[in-house]
Motif scaffolding. Sequence first.
Motif, mmCIF file in Angstrom:
data_model
loop_
_atom_site.group_PDB
_atom_site.id
_atom_site.type_symbol
_atom_site.label_atom_id
_atom_site.label_comp_id
_atom_site.label_asym_id
_atom_site.label_seq_id
_atom_site.Cartn_x
_atom_site.Cartn_y
_atom_site.Cartn_z
ATOM 1 N N THR A 1 -24.177 15.726 3.439
ATOM 2 C CA THR A 1 -25.525 15.205 3.186
ATOM 3 C C THR A 1 -25.953 14.258 4.307
ATOM 4 O OG1 THR A 1 -24.650 13.296 2.000
ATOM 5 C CG2 THR A 1 -25.128 15.262 0.684
ATOM 6 N N ASP A 2 -27.241 13.937 4.306
ATOM 7 C CA ASP A 2 -27.779 12.984 5.287
ATOM 8 C C ASP A 2 -27.078 11.631 5.171
ATOM 9 O OD1 ASP A 2 -29.538 14.837 6.290
ATOM 10 O OD2 ASP A 2 -31.260 14.121 5.137
ATOM 11 N N SER A 3 -26.805 11.207 3.931
ATOM 12 C CA SER A 3 -26.189 9.892 3.736
ATOM 13 C C SER A 3 -24.745 9.865 4.248
ATOM 14 C CB SER A 3 -26.264 9.469 2.268
ATOM 15 O OG SER A 3 -25.912 10.533 1.416
ATOM 16 N N VAL A 4 -24.049 11.000 4.137
ATOM 17 C CA VAL A 4 -22.688 11.083 4.695
ATOM 18 C C VAL A 4 -22.766 11.030 6.225
ATOM 19 C CG1 VAL A 4 -20.678 12.608 5.009
ATOM 20 C CG2 VAL A 4 -21.654 12.285 2.724
ATOM 21 N N MET A 5 -23.712 11.766 6.796
ATOM 22 C CA MET A 5 -23.864 11.765 8.262
ATOM 23 C C MET A 5 -24.282 10.382 8.764
ATOM 24 S SD MET A 5 -22.834 14.741 8.951
ATOM 25 C CE MET A 5 -23.069 14.736 10.724
ATOM 26 N N GLU A 6 -25.080 9.668 7.964
ATOM 27 C CA GLU A 6 -25.503 8.312 8.348
ATOM 28 C C GLU A 6 -24.306 7.364 8.335
ATOM 29 O OE1 GLU A 6 -27.627 5.215 9.669
ATOM 30 O OE2 GLU A 6 -28.336 7.301 9.600
ATOM 31 N N ALA A 7 -23.430 7.523 7.340
ATOM 32 C CA ALA A 7 -22.216 6.700 7.284
ATOM 33 C C ALA A 7 -21.330 6.984 8.503
ATOM 34 C CB ALA A 7 -21.442 6.986 5.998
ATOM 35 N N MET A 8 -21.282 8.248 8.923
ATOM 36 C CA MET A 8 -20.495 8.606 10.110
ATOM 37 C C MET A 8 -21.100 7.973 11.366
ATOM 38 S SD MET A 8 -19.583 12.606 9.373
ATOM 39 C CE MET A 8 -18.452 12.746 10.772
ATOM 40 N N LYS A 9 -22.427 7.975 11.422
ATOM 41 C CA LYS A 9 -23.123 7.388 12.577
ATOM 42 C C LYS A 9 -22.840 5.882 12.657
ATOM 43 C CE LYS A 9 -27.844 6.850 14.413
ATOM 44 N NZ LYS A 9 -28.027 5.400 14.304
ATOM 45 N N GLN A 10 -23.043 5.207 11.520
ATOM 46 C CA GLN A 10 -22.827 3.756 11.512
ATOM 47 C C GLN A 10 -21.360 3.416 11.786
ATOM 48 O OE1 GLN A 10 -24.407 1.618 8.163
ATOM 49 N NE2 GLN A 10 -26.312 2.804 8.161
ATOM 50 N N GLY A 11 -20.463 4.136 11.134
ATOM 51 C CA GLY A 11 -19.034 3.886 11.321
ATOM 52 C C GLY A 11 -18.578 4.183 12.739
#
Length: 369
Positions: A30-40
Amino acid sequence: MDHSLQARYGLKRVINASGRMSILGVSAPTDSVMEAMKQGGQQYVEIADLVDKSGEYIARLLGSEGAVVVNSASSGIALSVAAIVTAGDPRLSLRLHQEPILKNEIIMLKGHNVQYGAPVESMVFLGGGRIVEVGYANEGRKEHIEQAIGERTAAILYVKSHHAVQKNMISVEEAWEVAQRQGIPLIVDAAAEEDLRKYVHYSDLAIYSGSKAIEGPTSGIVAGKKKYVEWLKVQLHGIGRSMKVGKETTFGLLQALDEYQDKADHSEREKLALEALQPLAGLPGVSVRIVQDEAGRAIFRGRIQIDSSVAGMDAGSVNDQLREGVIAVYTRDYGVKQGYFDIDPRSLQGDDLQVIVSRIHEIVGGEQA
Protein backbone atom coordinates in the motif's frame (compact mmCIF):
# COMPACT_ATOMS: atom_id res chain seq x y z
CA MET A 1 -2.86 2.72 -14.60
CA ASP A 2 0.49 4.25 -15.52
CA HIS A 3 2.90 1.66 -16.91
CA SER A 4 5.52 4.25 -17.97
CA LEU A 5 8.06 3.04 -15.38
CA GLN A 6 8.08 -0.46 -16.88
CA ALA A 7 8.26 1.02 -20.39
CA ARG A 8 11.20 3.24 -19.38
CA TYR A 9 13.35 0.16 -18.74
CA GLY A 10 11.94 -1.95 -21.55
CA LEU A 11 9.77 -4.11 -19.28
CA LYS A 12 6.40 -5.58 -20.26
CA ARG A 13 3.16 -4.77 -18.50
CA VAL A 14 2.42 -7.81 -16.35
CA ILE A 15 -0.98 -9.04 -15.20
CA ASN A 16 -0.52 -11.15 -12.11
CA ALA A 17 -3.30 -13.74 -11.93
CA SER A 18 -1.00 -16.26 -10.26
CA GLY A 19 -1.22 -15.02 -6.66
CA ARG A 20 1.66 -13.94 -4.44
CA MET A 21 4.45 -15.27 -6.66
CA SER A 22 8.09 -14.33 -6.19
CA ILE A 23 8.78 -14.40 -9.95
CA LEU A 24 6.47 -11.38 -10.35
CA GLY A 25 7.53 -9.49 -7.23
CA VAL A 26 5.10 -11.19 -4.80
CA SER A 27 2.72 -8.36 -3.81
CA ALA A 28 1.99 -4.67 -4.28
CA PRO A 29 2.34 -2.86 -0.92
CA THR A 30 0.00 0.00 0.00
CA ASP A 31 0.92 3.68 -0.22
CA SER A 32 1.30 3.82 3.56
CA VAL A 33 3.74 0.89 3.54
CA MET A 34 5.76 2.56 0.76
CA GLU A 35 5.71 5.83 2.74
CA ALA A 36 7.08 4.03 5.80
CA MET A 37 9.85 2.61 3.59
CA LYS A 38 10.62 6.09 2.27
CA GLN A 39 10.78 7.66 5.72
CA GLY A 40 12.73 4.75 7.20
CA GLY A 41 15.14 4.64 4.28
CA GLN A 42 15.92 8.35 4.44
CA GLN A 43 17.04 8.28 8.09
CA TYR A 44 19.96 6.62 9.85
CA VAL A 45 19.52 4.08 12.62
CA GLU A 46 21.70 1.65 14.56
CA ILE A 47 20.99 -1.55 12.66
CA ALA A 48 21.70 -3.85 15.64
CA ASP A 49 19.18 -1.85 17.68
CA LEU A 50 16.65 -2.00 14.84
CA VAL A 51 17.08 -5.80 14.63
CA ASP A 52 16.33 -6.12 18.37
CA LYS A 53 13.50 -3.55 18.60
CA SER A 54 11.71 -4.65 15.42
CA GLY A 55 11.98 -8.25 16.62
CA GLU A 56 10.46 -7.37 20.00
CA TYR A 57 7.63 -5.46 18.29
CA ILE A 58 6.83 -8.37 15.96
CA ALA A 59 7.06 -10.91 18.81
CA ARG A 60 4.38 -8.94 20.70
CA LEU A 61 2.10 -8.92 17.65
CA LEU A 62 2.57 -12.65 16.99
CA GLY A 63 2.52 -13.79 20.60
CA SER A 64 5.98 -15.36 20.41
CA GLU A 65 8.97 -15.06 22.77
CA GLY A 66 11.19 -13.51 20.11
CA ALA A 67 11.37 -12.67 16.39
CA VAL A 68 13.80 -11.43 13.80
CA VAL A 69 13.28 -9.82 10.38
CA VAL A 70 15.11 -11.58 7.54
CA ASN A 71 15.19 -10.85 3.83
CA SER A 72 12.94 -13.73 2.72
CA ALA A 73 11.24 -16.87 3.99
CA SER A 74 13.91 -18.79 2.03
CA SER A 75 16.74 -17.34 4.05
CA GLY A 76 14.56 -17.91 7.11
CA ILE A 77 14.92 -21.66 6.49
CA ALA A 78 18.71 -21.47 6.01
CA LEU A 79 19.22 -19.25 9.07
CA SER A 80 16.92 -21.33 11.29
CA VAL A 81 18.82 -24.50 10.38
CA ALA A 82 22.19 -22.76 10.89
CA ALA A 83 21.02 -21.46 14.28
CA ILE A 84 20.08 -24.91 15.52
CA VAL A 85 22.99 -26.95 14.11
CA THR A 86 25.54 -24.49 15.55
CA ALA A 87 23.53 -23.97 18.77
CA GLY A 88 24.47 -20.30 18.36
CA ASP A 89 28.19 -21.01 18.90
CA PRO A 90 29.89 -17.87 17.48
CA ARG A 91 33.00 -19.65 16.18
CA LEU A 92 31.05 -22.50 14.61
CA SER A 93 28.60 -19.99 13.11
CA LEU A 94 31.40 -18.00 11.50
CA ARG A 95 33.06 -21.19 10.26
CA LEU A 96 29.89 -22.90 9.05
CA HIS A 97 30.73 -25.38 6.25
CA GLN A 98 34.39 -25.27 7.34
CA GLU A 99 34.11 -27.11 10.66
CA PRO A 100 32.42 -30.53 10.87
CA ILE A 101 29.08 -30.56 12.70
CA LEU A 102 28.07 -33.94 14.08
CA LYS A 103 24.47 -33.10 15.00
CA ASN A 104 23.22 -31.75 11.66
CA GLU A 105 20.36 -34.00 10.51
CA ILE A 106 17.08 -32.28 9.70
CA ILE A 107 14.13 -34.68 9.51
CA MET A 108 11.51 -33.81 6.92
CA LEU A 109 8.54 -35.61 5.40
CA LYS A 110 9.22 -36.66 1.80
CA GLY A 111 6.02 -34.94 0.67
CA HIS A 112 7.35 -31.67 2.12
CA ASN A 113 10.62 -31.59 0.16
CA VAL A 114 9.20 -29.25 -2.44
CA GLN A 115 10.48 -26.83 -5.04
CA TYR A 116 8.96 -23.37 -4.47
CA GLY A 117 11.28 -21.45 -6.83
CA ALA A 118 14.26 -23.11 -5.14
CA PRO A 119 14.33 -26.51 -3.43
CA VAL A 120 13.66 -26.55 0.32
CA GLU A 121 16.63 -28.92 0.66
CA SER A 122 19.00 -26.32 -0.86
CA MET A 123 18.15 -23.91 1.97
CA VAL A 124 18.69 -26.66 4.57
CA PHE A 125 22.13 -27.48 3.13
CA LEU A 126 22.99 -23.77 2.95
CA GLY A 127 22.29 -23.64 6.68
CA GLY A 128 24.71 -26.51 7.35
CA GLY A 129 22.01 -29.16 7.73
CA ARG A 130 21.59 -32.52 6.06
CA ILE A 131 18.11 -33.68 5.04
CA VAL A 132 16.77 -37.00 6.27
CA GLU A 133 13.60 -37.66 4.28
CA VAL A 134 11.00 -39.81 6.00
CA GLY A 135 7.67 -41.24 4.92
CA TYR A 136 6.47 -41.42 1.34
CA ALA A 137 5.25 -39.06 -1.36
CA ASN A 138 1.66 -40.00 -0.48
CA GLU A 139 1.98 -40.63 3.26
CA GLY A 140 3.66 -38.92 6.20
CA ARG A 141 2.97 -40.27 9.68
CA LYS A 142 4.17 -39.47 13.20
CA GLU A 143 6.04 -42.77 13.49
CA HIS A 144 7.97 -42.03 10.27
CA ILE A 145 9.50 -39.04 12.07
CA GLU A 146 9.97 -40.79 15.42
CA GLN A 147 11.74 -43.81 13.94
CA ALA A 148 14.29 -41.56 12.17
CA ILE A 149 15.35 -39.67 15.31
CA GLY A 150 18.89 -40.45 16.40
CA GLU A 151 21.97 -38.91 17.99
CA ARG A 152 22.66 -36.83 14.87
CA THR A 153 19.15 -35.33 14.74
CA ALA A 154 19.25 -31.54 15.08
CA ALA A 155 15.66 -30.59 14.21
CA ILE A 156 12.43 -31.50 12.45
CA LEU A 157 11.30 -29.27 9.57
CA TYR A 158 7.58 -29.09 8.75
CA VAL A 159 6.53 -27.32 5.54
CA LYS A 160 3.00 -25.88 5.63
CA SER A 161 2.41 -24.98 2.00
CA HIS A 162 0.10 -25.46 -0.98
CA HIS A 163 3.21 -26.81 -2.76
CA ALA A 164 3.48 -29.71 -0.32
CA VAL A 165 1.55 -32.98 -0.58
CA GLN A 166 -1.69 -32.53 1.37
CA LYS A 167 -2.99 -36.10 1.23
CA ASN A 168 -2.24 -38.45 4.15
CA MET A 169 0.14 -36.00 5.84
CA ILE A 170 0.17 -35.36 9.59
CA SER A 171 -0.87 -31.90 10.75
CA VAL A 172 1.52 -29.35 12.22
CA GLU A 173 -0.10 -30.03 15.62
CA GLU A 174 0.84 -33.72 15.34
CA ALA A 175 4.41 -32.89 14.28
CA TRP A 176 4.69 -30.58 17.30
CA GLU A 177 3.47 -33.36 19.57
CA VAL A 178 6.29 -35.64 18.31
CA ALA A 179 8.89 -32.87 18.62
CA GLN A 180 7.92 -32.11 22.20
CA ARG A 181 7.77 -35.75 23.24
CA GLN A 182 11.20 -36.42 21.76
CA GLY A 183 12.78 -33.12 22.86
CA ILE A 184 13.71 -32.14 19.28
CA PRO A 185 13.29 -28.55 18.01
CA LEU A 186 10.60 -28.09 15.36
CA ILE A 187 11.01 -25.53 12.56
CA VAL A 188 7.81 -24.70 10.65
CA ASP A 189 7.97 -23.08 7.23
CA ALA A 190 4.62 -21.29 6.99
CA ALA A 191 5.72 -18.79 4.34
CA ALA A 192 2.38 -18.01 2.71
CA GLU A 193 0.08 -18.76 5.65
CA GLU A 194 -2.38 -16.10 6.76
CA ASP A 195 -2.72 -17.06 10.44
CA LEU A 196 0.46 -15.53 11.83
CA ARG A 197 -0.20 -16.40 15.45
CA LYS A 198 -1.04 -20.07 14.95
CA TYR A 199 2.34 -21.46 13.91
CA VAL A 200 4.40 -19.90 16.70
CA HIS A 201 2.28 -22.02 19.08
CA TYR A 202 3.19 -25.26 17.32
CA SER A 203 6.92 -24.78 16.74
CA ASP A 204 10.21 -23.63 18.18
CA LEU A 205 10.79 -21.43 15.14
CA ALA A 206 8.09 -20.40 12.63
CA ILE A 207 8.97 -18.80 9.30
CA TYR A 208 6.67 -16.40 7.44
CA SER A 209 7.06 -14.39 4.26
CA GLY A 210 6.68 -10.67 4.89
CA SER A 211 5.49 -10.09 1.33
CA LYS A 212 2.81 -12.74 0.77
CA ALA A 213 -0.23 -12.63 3.07
CA ILE A 214 1.19 -9.59 4.93
CA GLU A 215 1.79 -7.70 1.65
CA GLY A 216 4.88 -5.94 2.88
CA PRO A 217 8.15 -5.44 1.02
CA THR A 218 10.25 -8.50 0.07
CA SER A 219 11.18 -9.88 3.48
CA GLY A 220 10.65 -12.70 5.94
CA ILE A 221 10.02 -13.21 9.64
CA VAL A 222 11.37 -15.92 11.92
CA ALA A 223 9.50 -16.00 15.22
CA GLY A 224 9.61 -18.41 18.12
CA LYS A 225 11.41 -19.38 21.30
CA LYS A 226 13.80 -16.74 22.61
CA LYS A 227 16.79 -19.09 22.79
CA TYR A 228 16.56 -20.11 19.14
CA VAL A 229 15.91 -16.55 17.94
CA GLU A 230 19.08 -15.43 19.75
CA TRP A 231 21.02 -18.29 18.13
CA LEU A 232 19.67 -17.12 14.76
CA LYS A 233 20.87 -13.56 15.34
CA VAL A 234 24.43 -14.93 15.62
CA GLN A 235 24.08 -16.14 12.01
CA LEU A 236 23.49 -12.56 10.83
CA HIS A 237 27.26 -12.07 11.18
CA GLY A 238 27.93 -15.28 9.24
CA ILE A 239 25.95 -16.58 6.24
CA GLY A 240 23.19 -14.13 7.18
CA ARG A 241 25.38 -11.22 6.11
CA SER A 242 24.60 -12.14 2.49
CA MET A 243 20.89 -12.09 3.36
CA LYS A 244 20.74 -8.78 5.18
CA VAL A 245 17.68 -6.57 5.31
CA GLY A 246 17.73 -2.85 4.58
CA LYS A 247 16.35 -0.45 7.17
CA GLU A 248 13.67 0.70 4.70
CA THR A 249 12.45 -2.90 4.33
CA THR A 250 12.17 -3.37 8.09
CA PHE A 251 10.11 -0.19 8.52
CA GLY A 252 7.89 -1.14 5.58
CA LEU A 253 7.30 -4.60 7.03
CA LEU A 254 6.41 -3.19 10.47
CA GLN A 255 3.85 -0.87 8.84
CA ALA A 256 2.41 -3.74 6.78
CA LEU A 257 2.10 -5.86 9.93
CA ASP A 258 0.23 -3.04 11.70
CA GLU A 259 -2.19 -2.85 8.76
CA TYR A 260 -2.50 -6.63 8.59
CA GLN A 261 -3.94 -6.78 12.11
CA ASP A 262 -7.20 -5.28 10.89
CA LYS A 263 -7.12 -6.18 7.21
CA ALA A 264 -10.60 -6.82 5.81
CA ASP A 265 -11.43 -10.23 4.36
CA HIS A 266 -12.00 -9.61 0.64
CA SER A 267 -12.48 -13.27 -0.32
CA GLU A 268 -16.23 -12.97 -1.01
CA ARG A 269 -15.73 -9.82 -3.11
CA GLU A 270 -12.91 -11.52 -5.04
CA LYS A 271 -15.12 -14.57 -5.58
CA LEU A 272 -17.81 -12.31 -7.02
CA ALA A 273 -15.34 -10.51 -9.31
CA LEU A 274 -14.41 -13.87 -10.85
CA GLU A 275 -17.94 -14.07 -12.32
CA ALA A 276 -16.49 -11.91 -15.12
CA LEU A 277 -14.79 -15.09 -16.37
CA GLN A 278 -18.11 -16.93 -16.95
CA PRO A 279 -18.58 -15.75 -20.60
CA LEU A 280 -15.46 -17.78 -21.47
CA ALA A 281 -17.55 -20.92 -20.96
CA GLY A 282 -19.19 -20.03 -24.31
CA LEU A 283 -15.94 -20.84 -26.12
CA PRO A 284 -15.55 -24.33 -27.61
CA GLY A 285 -13.96 -26.74 -25.11
CA VAL A 286 -13.72 -24.17 -22.30
CA SER A 287 -15.39 -24.52 -18.90
CA VAL A 288 -15.16 -22.20 -15.90
CA ARG A 289 -15.69 -22.86 -12.19
CA ILE A 290 -14.71 -21.30 -8.85
CA VAL A 291 -12.40 -23.36 -6.60
CA GLN A 292 -11.01 -22.85 -3.10
CA ASP A 293 -7.29 -22.95 -2.28
CA GLU A 294 -5.94 -26.49 -1.93
CA ALA A 295 -4.30 -25.76 1.44
CA GLY A 296 -7.66 -24.64 2.88
CA ARG A 297 -7.00 -20.89 3.00
CA ALA A 298 -9.88 -18.43 2.37
CA ILE A 299 -8.71 -17.86 -1.20
CA PHE A 300 -10.96 -18.44 -4.22
CA ARG A 301 -9.81 -18.77 -7.81
CA GLY A 302 -11.38 -19.11 -11.24
CA ARG A 303 -10.46 -22.43 -12.86
CA ILE A 304 -10.32 -22.43 -16.66
CA GLN A 305 -10.54 -26.01 -17.94
CA ILE A 306 -9.61 -26.63 -21.58
CA ASP A 307 -10.79 -29.74 -23.42
CA SER A 308 -8.10 -29.93 -26.11
CA SER A 309 -10.11 -32.30 -28.34
CA VAL A 310 -12.80 -29.62 -28.69
CA ALA A 311 -10.76 -26.40 -28.34
CA GLY A 312 -8.05 -27.54 -30.75
CA MET A 313 -5.32 -26.61 -28.25
CA ASP A 314 -4.42 -27.67 -24.74
CA ALA A 315 -4.28 -25.70 -21.48
CA GLY A 316 -0.47 -25.52 -21.62
CA SER A 317 -0.56 -23.89 -25.05
CA VAL A 318 -3.21 -21.34 -24.00
CA ASN A 319 -1.26 -20.58 -20.84
CA ASP A 320 2.00 -20.09 -22.82
CA GLN A 321 0.32 -17.69 -25.24
CA LEU A 322 -1.14 -15.69 -22.35
CA ARG A 323 2.30 -15.34 -20.78
CA GLU A 324 4.08 -14.51 -24.05
CA GLY A 325 1.69 -11.81 -25.26
CA VAL A 326 2.44 -8.07 -25.50
CA ILE A 327 0.88 -7.86 -22.05
CA ALA A 328 2.27 -10.82 -20.07
CA VAL A 329 -0.57 -12.64 -18.28
CA TYR A 330 0.64 -15.04 -15.60
CA THR A 331 -1.89 -17.57 -14.36
CA ARG A 332 -1.58 -20.07 -11.55
CA ASP A 333 -0.48 -22.88 -13.84
CA TYR A 334 0.20 -25.89 -11.58
CA GLY A 335 -2.62 -27.83 -13.27
CA VAL A 336 -1.80 -27.38 -16.98
CA LYS A 337 -0.84 -31.06 -17.31
CA GLN A 338 -4.34 -31.89 -16.03
CA GLY A 339 -5.91 -29.51 -18.55
CA TYR A 340 -6.56 -26.38 -16.48
CA PHE A 341 -5.07 -23.18 -15.05
CA ASP A 342 -6.42 -20.89 -12.33
CA ILE A 343 -7.01 -17.15 -12.16
CA ASP A 344 -6.12 -15.78 -8.71
CA PRO A 345 -7.96 -12.48 -8.16
CA ARG A 346 -5.97 -11.14 -5.20
CA SER A 347 -3.32 -9.26 -7.18
CA LEU A 348 -5.47 -8.10 -10.08
CA GLN A 349 -5.60 -4.34 -10.68
CA GLY A 350 -7.58 -1.95 -12.90
CA ASP A 351 -8.78 -3.62 -16.11
CA ASP A 352 -6.66 -6.77 -15.63
CA LEU A 353 -9.65 -9.14 -15.55
CA GLN A 354 -11.10 -7.69 -18.77
CA VAL A 355 -7.71 -8.06 -20.49
CA ILE A 356 -7.52 -11.72 -19.40
CA VAL A 357 -11.00 -12.45 -20.80
CA SER A 358 -10.17 -10.68 -24.09
CA ARG A 359 -6.87 -12.54 -24.48
CA ILE A 360 -8.46 -15.96 -23.89
CA HIS A 361 -11.15 -15.08 -26.47
CA GLU A 362 -8.40 -14.16 -28.94
CA ILE A 363 -6.35 -17.29 -28.28
CA VAL A 364 -9.10 -19.93 -28.11
CA GLY A 365 -11.82 -18.31 -30.20
CA GLY A 366 -9.63 -16.35 -32.59
CA GLU A 367 -11.70 -13.24 -31.89
CA GLN A 368 -11.87 -10.09 -29.81
CA ALA A 369 -14.17 -10.33 -26.78
